[in-house]
Motif scaffolding. Sequence first.
Motif, short mmCIF file in Angstrom:
data_model
loop_
_atom_site.label_atom_id
_atom_site.label_comp_id
_atom_site.label_asym_id
_atom_site.label_seq_id
_atom_site.Cartn_x
_atom_site.Cartn_y
_atom_site.Cartn_z
N MET A 78 28.94 -18.38 21.04
CA MET A 78 29.50 -17.18 21.69
C MET A 78 28.39 -16.20 22.06
O MET A 78 28.47 -15.51 23.07
N ALA A 79 27.35 -16.16 21.22
CA ALA A 79 26.22 -15.29 21.54
C ALA A 79 25.57 -15.73 22.85
O ALA A 79 25.28 -14.90 23.71
N ARG A 114 29.35 -18.77 16.32
CA ARG A 114 28.73 -17.49 16.65
C ARG A 114 27.55 -17.69 17.57
O ARG A 114 27.32 -16.90 18.49
N LYS A 115 26.77 -18.74 17.32
CA LYS A 115 25.63 -19.00 18.20
C LYS A 115 26.13 -19.30 19.61
O LYS A 115 25.59 -18.79 20.59
N ILE A 130 20.10 -13.81 26.77
CA ILE A 130 18.77 -13.28 26.47
C ILE A 130 18.77 -12.58 25.12
O ILE A 130 17.88 -12.81 24.28
N ALA A 131 19.79 -11.77 24.89
CA ALA A 131 19.89 -11.09 23.60
C ALA A 131 20.01 -12.11 22.47
O ALA A 131 19.40 -11.96 21.41
N ALA A 132 20.77 -13.17 22.72
CA ALA A 132 20.95 -14.19 21.69
C ALA A 132 19.60 -14.79 21.32
O ALA A 132 19.29 -14.98 20.15
N GLU A 133 18.79 -15.06 22.34
CA GLU A 133 17.50 -15.66 22.05
C GLU A 133 16.61 -14.69 21.26
O GLU A 133 15.89 -15.09 20.36
N ARG A 135 27.07 -17.35 25.19
CA ARG A 135 28.03 -17.07 26.24
C ARG A 135 27.98 -15.61 26.67
O ARG A 135 27.90 -15.29 27.85
N ASP A 136 27.98 -14.69 25.68
CA ASP A 136 28.10 -13.27 25.99
C ASP A 136 26.81 -12.69 26.54
O ASP A 136 26.85 -11.82 27.41
N MET A 137 25.67 -13.09 26.03
CA MET A 137 24.41 -12.55 26.54
C MET A 137 23.28 -13.44 26.06
O MET A 137 22.81 -13.32 24.93
N VAL A 163 18.62 -17.02 18.18
CA VAL A 163 19.35 -18.23 18.52
C VAL A 163 18.45 -19.12 19.37
O VAL A 163 17.94 -18.68 20.40
#
Lengths: 358, 271
Positions: A213-214, A210-211, A220-223, A216-218, A227
Amino acid sequence: MFYREAGDFKTSYDADNQTFPIKFDRIGYYVALLVAFLVVPFMINDYWVNAIFLPFLIYAIAAIGLNILVGYCGQVSLGTGGFMAVGAYACYKLMTSFPEVNIFFHVILAGGITAIVGILFGLPSLRIKGFYLAVATLAAQFFLVWLFNRVPWFYNYSASGQISAPERTLFGVPVTGANTSAWATYLFCLVFLVLCALVARNLTRGMAGRKWMAIRDMDIAAEIIGVNPLKAKMTAFGVSSFFIGISGALFFAVYLGAVEVGEAFGISKSFLVLFMVIIGGLGSIFGSFAGAAFLVLLPVLLKNVLVGGLGWPTDTAAHLEFLIVGALIVTFLIAEPHGLAQLWRVTKEKLRLWPFPH
Amino acid sequence: MSTQESYVTDDGRTIGPTVMEMKNITLRFGGVNAITDISFDIREGEIRAIIGPNGAGKSSMLNVISGFYVPQEGEVWYKGAKRPQMKPYEVAQQGIARTFQNIALFEGMSVLDNVMTGRIRQMNAGLLSQALWKGKAQKEEVENREVVEKIIDFLEIQAIRKTPVGRLPYGLKKRVELARALAAEPSILLLDEPMAGMNVEEKEDMSRFVLDVNDEFGTTIALIEHDMGVVMDLSDRVVVMDYGKKIGDGTPDEVRNNQAVIDAYLGVAHD
């Protein structure tokens, strides 16, 4: 008709999380495993193993590794060939330095060493993305090949500059060297592939995946949701390189036996594995298998049809083979840009309803 | 009304002491002052709205709170201590979750995976345990799934659990994003225009969710919103910004009657 989720109730989250939630898939998976382990080894000869099974198994491991990096974590890498070379040379040095240790552990250790190298070369990914990262990993590819060519310590100062695998046995059966039997090498690689696929699947369905893919997908949002991009990218590079290192070690020790680095692990290898991942489907373990099978089988199949079936001269067939494989890849990607895995997914969704239209 | 003493609102919620305080925040981008010398506090359990015309610096303020922007001057105090400069993911680990003005979901992942990603603070099994799907990783997965399922239930998105987020319509995406932020069980929840681009029914739904979250979980909420009706109904206290400056702060009624606020929204003749 048999392919149904209806009536297949899950009573625990564990059951819902499993790899094959649909019973039919699960049965198919066990049957495939049984056939692979108990039927195929008795059916195959040297030609089948060397032309089809070993390349398929080994490339599938490499494709799973690259898919974790490119498909799951979104970091493009063109360094696969170089990392496979690291695995191969690590395995060679381990085999010759510690002959008493079992080859099985050498291969695993070679993967570990490649993981460390992969993490090192993955560090630029913290600053750069996309095409620019691809170029940075391309540097890794050229540097590593150059390194293994130029530093004699890596090939034990042999006159030819090649490395060749000494004979090593597992449970008394030779798996590397000149006296191997088809079934032994096949089973040896198969065990690694199954282990790698299971580990990859477990990682990608859990928090690590999940981390990735997060990111990968976006990213900035992941951080912002928590993450740590450094850790997520470095684990992706590490795990990915671990698998690629294992595949490189097997490619050298079991499949080829003797290797010249520029030839076996050049840039074309990086592209080949990347094509497998793209054709198979980014972000799918099944896609890695499908992509490897497609690119390994297609040339063999074409050759057999053109030379064996139509009786064309070998050289004409060899040229045409390139044309046809290339054309097929392009056609295929136009028809289904998300790869074989997507095709399979669509088929399964249709199957779920079949034979009813709704 | 001291900022440290708890009190009970008319509808029976308890508002606690200050949990976060912004002290004299100034944020510049080159020569542009996005935020100039703004101070305000957020109290435990309250719904705090930040409003202002376009370009007032509301989103920048939220980005300062979530650690995405580092202010040139000023201090952020969180839970009674000055917050050192930290990366956004460290802020998240401290229990500050947020949603975005333009939805920032992970489009390639299912709704369930998106919401599970919100549990990142609570899930820390090692890589080996995850690779083998044994021990801590497996236990964590099931325990956190239970929590996530409660949130999915709460926000009424059970039916789309396994759907890839990319396929969902806008309103549902907003709801999934709220679910992901809630999954973190945050101490402070920052909502950046949770009702932007919604019709009246969707706004009503969303307002109900925001109130329910605050009521049931006691989550402190700071939200930016343009719909004045919504803001005045939902929030306990409102900060009003204009051109990067704070022009009003207080209960909705106080703000509504503040001459500076009226001027900012309705315009005023320059002489």
